[in-house]
Design a protein around this motif. Structure first.
Motif, short mmCIF file in Angstrom:
data_model
loop_
_atom_site.label_atom_id
_atom_site.label_comp_id
_atom_site.label_asym_id
_atom_site.label_seq_id
_atom_site.Cartn_x
_atom_site.Cartn_y
_atom_site.Cartn_z
N GLY A 18 0.80 -1.23 0.00
CA GLY A 18 0.00 0.00 0.00
C GLY A 18 0.83 1.28 0.00
N GLY A 306 -6.48 -10.67 -1.40
CA GLY A 306 -5.46 -10.10 -0.51
C GLY A 306 -4.35 -11.09 -0.25
N ARG A 307 -3.35 -10.61 0.45
CA ARG A 307 -2.26 -11.50 0.84
C ARG A 307 -2.82 -12.55 1.79
NH1 ARG A 307 1.08 -9.07 4.10
NH2 ARG A 307 -0.02 -7.11 4.33
N GLN A 311 -1.46 -11.54 9.31
CA GLN A 311 -2.08 -10.21 9.48
C GLN A 311 -3.51 -10.19 8.94
OE1 GLN A 311 -0.08 -6.88 7.47
NE2 GLN A 311 -2.03 -5.84 7.37
N LYS A 312 -3.75 -10.93 7.88
CA LYS A 312 -5.05 -10.88 7.20
C LYS A 312 -6.07 -11.85 7.80
CE LYS A 312 -3.66 -7.82 4.22
NZ LYS A 312 -4.21 -6.47 4.16
N LEU A 334 -8.67 -14.86 -4.29
CA LEU A 334 -7.48 -14.47 -5.06
C LEU A 334 -6.45 -14.02 -4.04
CD1 LEU A 334 -5.85 -13.65 -7.58
CD2 LEU A 334 -7.07 -11.48 -7.57
N GLY A 335 -5.40 -14.81 -3.88
CA GLY A 335 -4.44 -14.44 -2.83
C GLY A 335 -3.10 -15.10 -3.06
N GLY A 364 -1.88 -16.59 -6.33
CA GLY A 364 -0.91 -15.81 -7.08
C GLY A 364 -1.38 -14.37 -7.10
N PHE A 365 -0.62 -13.53 -7.79
CA PHE A 365 -0.99 -12.10 -7.87
C PHE A 365 -1.51 -11.84 -9.26
CE2 PHE A 365 -0.62 -7.58 -8.07
CZ PHE A 365 -0.85 -7.17 -6.77
N ASN A 366 -2.73 -11.33 -9.37
CA ASN A 366 -3.31 -11.09 -10.69
C ASN A 366 -4.20 -9.85 -10.64
OD1 ASN A 366 -4.72 -11.14 -13.10
ND2 ASN A 366 -4.81 -13.37 -13.17
N GLU A 367 -3.58 -8.73 -10.99
CA GLU A 367 -4.26 -7.43 -10.92
C GLU A 367 -5.53 -7.40 -11.76
OE1 GLU A 367 -2.60 -4.54 -9.47
OE2 GLU A 367 -4.14 -3.11 -10.07
N TYR A 374 -13.79 -7.96 -8.03
CA TYR A 374 -14.46 -6.85 -7.33
C TYR A 374 -15.80 -6.55 -7.99
CZ TYR A 374 -10.23 -5.53 -4.66
OH TYR A 374 -9.17 -5.52 -3.80
N GLY A 390 -6.21 -0.63 4.93
CA GLY A 390 -6.97 -1.59 4.13
C GLY A 390 -7.54 -0.90 2.91
N LEU A 391 -7.23 -1.45 1.75
CA LEU A 391 -7.76 -0.87 0.52
C LEU A 391 -8.89 -1.71 -0.06
CD1 LEU A 391 -4.41 0.10 -1.28
CD2 LEU A 391 -5.91 1.56 0.07
N THR A 392 -8.87 -3.02 0.19
CA THR A 392 -9.82 -3.90 -0.52
C THR A 392 -11.27 -3.56 -0.17
OG1 THR A 392 -9.62 -5.61 1.16
CG2 THR A 392 -8.19 -5.80 -0.74
N ILE A 395 -12.22 -0.43 -2.18
CA ILE A 395 -12.42 -0.74 -3.61
C ILE A 395 -13.76 -1.45 -3.78
CG2 ILE A 395 -11.52 -2.03 -5.58
CD1 ILE A 395 -8.70 -1.75 -4.32
P1 ADP Z 1 -1.80 -4.70 2.15
O1 ADP Z 1 -1.70 -4.98 3.61
O2 ADP Z 1 -1.38 -5.89 1.33
O3 ADP Z 1 -1.15 -3.40 1.71
P2 ADP Z 1 -4.27 -3.44 1.32
O4 ADP Z 1 -5.70 -3.85 1.51
O5 ADP Z 1 -3.85 -2.11 1.87
O6 ADP Z 1 -3.38 -4.60 1.89
O7 ADP Z 1 -3.93 -3.42 -0.25
C1 ADP Z 1 -4.01 -4.57 -1.02
C2 ADP Z 1 -3.99 -4.18 -2.49
O8 ADP Z 1 -3.37 -5.24 -3.24
C3 ADP Z 1 -5.39 -4.07 -3.10
O9 ADP Z 1 -5.32 -3.15 -4.17
C4 ADP Z 1 -5.68 -5.47 -3.63
O10 ADP Z 1 -6.61 -5.46 -4.71
C5 ADP Z 1 -4.30 -5.88 -4.10
N1 ADP Z 1 -4.06 -7.34 -4.02
C6 ADP Z 1 -3.76 -8.04 -2.92
N2 ADP Z 1 -3.55 -9.35 -3.23
C7 ADP Z 1 -3.71 -9.44 -4.56
C8 ADP Z 1 -3.61 -10.53 -5.49
N3 ADP Z 1 -3.31 -11.76 -5.10
N4 ADP Z 1 -3.82 -10.26 -6.80
C9 ADP Z 1 -4.14 -9.01 -7.20
N5 ADP Z 1 -4.24 -7.94 -6.38
C10 ADP Z 1 -4.03 -8.15 -5.07
#
Ligand code: ADP
Length: 491
Positions: A18, A306-307, A311-312, A334-335, A364-367, A374, A390-392, A395
């Motif tokens: 973030g 998210g991760r 923490q999560k 998705l994580g 995996g990570f997949n934007e 979402y 927290g951003l999720t 969003i």
């Molecule tokens: P963090 O503690 O990881 O910073 P936030 O909620 O602040 O958590 O931000 C997470 C950001 O990362 C969001 O924009 C979310 O959509 C993105 N994100 C997290 N995990 C993934 C993933 N596996 N694939 C795509 N985007 C992800």
């Protein structure tokens, strides 16, 4: 105003979390309002060079004092989606930023102490005199220390520092060599409780503590997290220091970039939609199901993005999958997990659930996929143990996906329980909140959400719209930061 941000990340060129989004998003907002912003970053070998426009050398032979000698640096300059960034490249055998990663080296404290020193040296030698220096997290905690102990006496007496803490867990703990390296030298002076000495280890110094003690103003990324860090356990040992400096400490909620996260213009989703056109959101649900081979039945779809780490609230995430299935809902996750044990666990679950048409785990990570999730999901779970902002959830609200969150950190400031919130009128509520960390607490919140979806669909739709009406852009935080800058700037 002339503002320089010194940070270890700036999205999308350098992003690990973030922090990168905030440095970029805040800079953009301030620039739109007519302020002059520059960003100083390390020149990492592994950053996204394809995201920099017009990279060129801005300053050669910047000699940065280091221990008894100096390290020569080249400062490069370029634009990251319109923001002017300077990248510091040291030339020494240490290869500080040629490690193939941003963080995680054994000498991280030396790497970022050097970066902090070099940034100040660059400002000083090039006669840049910003009104405000805004620095972030432990990596730049020594900037205000060096500014007010060294550079102030070399032509930088009018600069003021705002310091933002995104994560109290990582504070930058180091030994005395840092003092010699950076020219602070006077060990007995700095190794005191009211300066840099770590609150637990009397033989170590703490960068973040230095940042708190020396800055003109300190913020963290949500008002509730500011309270937790000050009075609760989430200051990770710095609560007393925050208490001593409470007159200059506060929480400002992060914003999100509505250029990127906006269902009206999102190019990653097949059907754009607005608050007045929620039928179209269903097309994205259909597309999501098709993409992930889920069945098309009249069921709510819950997601997690998210991760996957402690923490999560990863155990509750896991429980949410099975509880959703038990309640005849669908679940999409998705994580990515960095910890091998958690990674194996979720891979095992993925294989186990592979044939089930009501669930999909994408590890995996997949934007790009995250945008579709979402947009396509009905609800999102965010059961964090610890969540500075927290951003999720923010969003999701924009995409009309109802958040079901644990009441910690920034989640408290952004999600208001439909049934129980005491501070918001019914028409201002936007999700579901639970507080305990046990499974029953999560279950009862999921039950309420699924119940509303099935039994009172019109009410559910109303809740969705109430969420979409919230403005979590950079508009408000931009104003808040400007007020702080105005408050501390030299007059
Ligand atoms: P963090 O503690 O990881 O910073 P936030 O909620 O602040 O958590 O931000 C997470 C950001 O990362 C969001 O924009 C979310 O959509 C993105 N994100 C997290 N995990 C993934 C993933 N596996 N694939 C795509 N985007 C992800």
């Amino acid at each position: 105003m002339y503002i320089v941000q010194i940070a270890s990340e700036c999205a999308p060129v350098v992003k690990a979390g973030g922090l990168g989004d905030v440095v970029y998003g805040l800079s953009r907002e301030l620039e739109i309002r007519g302020h002059t912003i520059e960003i100083i970053l390390p020149k990492y070998d592994c950053m996204r060079y394809d995201q920099i426009w017009g990279l060129h050398i801005a300053y050669e032979n910047l000699m940065v004092p280091w221990y008894d000698g100096a390290i020569r640096c080249t400062v490069h300059c370029g634009w990251v989606h319109g923001r002017l960034c300077f990248f510091i490249e040291p030339h020494s055998d240490d290869q500080f930023f040629n490690r193939g990663c941003y963080y995680g080296a054994v000498d991280d404290h030396l790497r970022f102490a050097f970066f902090s020193k070099a940034s100040l040296e660059f400002l000083q030698q090039t006669n840049k005199r910003p009104d405000i220096i805004h620095c972030h997290d432990w990596q730049t905690g020594l900037v205000p220390v060096m500014l007010f102990e060294i550079y102030k006496y070399h032509g930088m007496e009018y600069q003021r520092v705002c310091y933002t803490i995104h994560n109290f867990k990582h504070q930058g703990i180091a030994g005395t060599n840092i003092l010699w390296a950076t020219g602070l030298n006077n060990e007995p002076y700095y190794f005191q409780y009211d300066r840099l000495q770590d609150n637990f280890n009397p033989f170590a110094l703490n960068f973040m503590k230095g940042g708190i003690v020396y800055s003109n103003f300190v913020t963290t990324v949500s008002p509730h997290h500011a309270w937790e860090a000050h009075y609760g356990e989430f200051g990770y040992g710095l609560g007393h220091t925050l208490n001593l400096h409470q007159h200059k400490f506060g929480g400002i909620l992060n914003g999100i970039d509505y250029e990127v996260w906006n269902p009206e213009i999102d190019r990653f989703i097949p059907a754009q939609y607005t608050i007045d056109d929620l039928e179209t959101k269903l097309k994205n649900k259909k597309a999501l199901r098709e993409r992930l081979w889920l069945s098309h039945e009249d069921k709510p779809l819950i997601c997690y993005i998210g991760r996957l780490d402690d923490q999560k609230g990863v155990h509750l995430v896991h429980h949410a999958i099975y509880y959703a299935l038990h309640r005849n809902a669908q679940f999409v996750l998705l994580g990515s997990a960095t910890e091998p044990g958690l990674n194996n666990w979720f891979w095992h679950e993925k294989n186990f659930l592979n044939e089930n048409p009501d669930v999909h785990l994408e590890l995996g990570f997949n934007e790009e996929l995250s945008h579709l999730i979402y947009a396509g999901a009905d609800m999102i779970v965010v059961p964090s143990n610890y969540e500075p902002c927290g951003l999720t959830q923010m969003i999701s609200l924009k995409y009309g996906t109802v958040p079901i969150v644990r009441g910690v950190g920034g989640l408290v400031n952004t999600v208001f329980d439909r049934d129980y919130d005491q501070f918001h009128k019914p028409e201002q509520r936007n999700g579901y909140v639970f507080y305990q960390t046990d499974q029953q607490a999560l279950e009862s919140a999921i039950d309420r959400a699924i119940g509303l979806w099935h039994v009172y669909p019109e009410e559910f739709r109303k809740l969705v719209k109430q969420g979409m009406e919230y403005d979590y852009s950079w508009n408000h935080p931009g104003t808040d930061y400007l007020q702080i800058y105005e408050h501390i700037r030299h007059r």
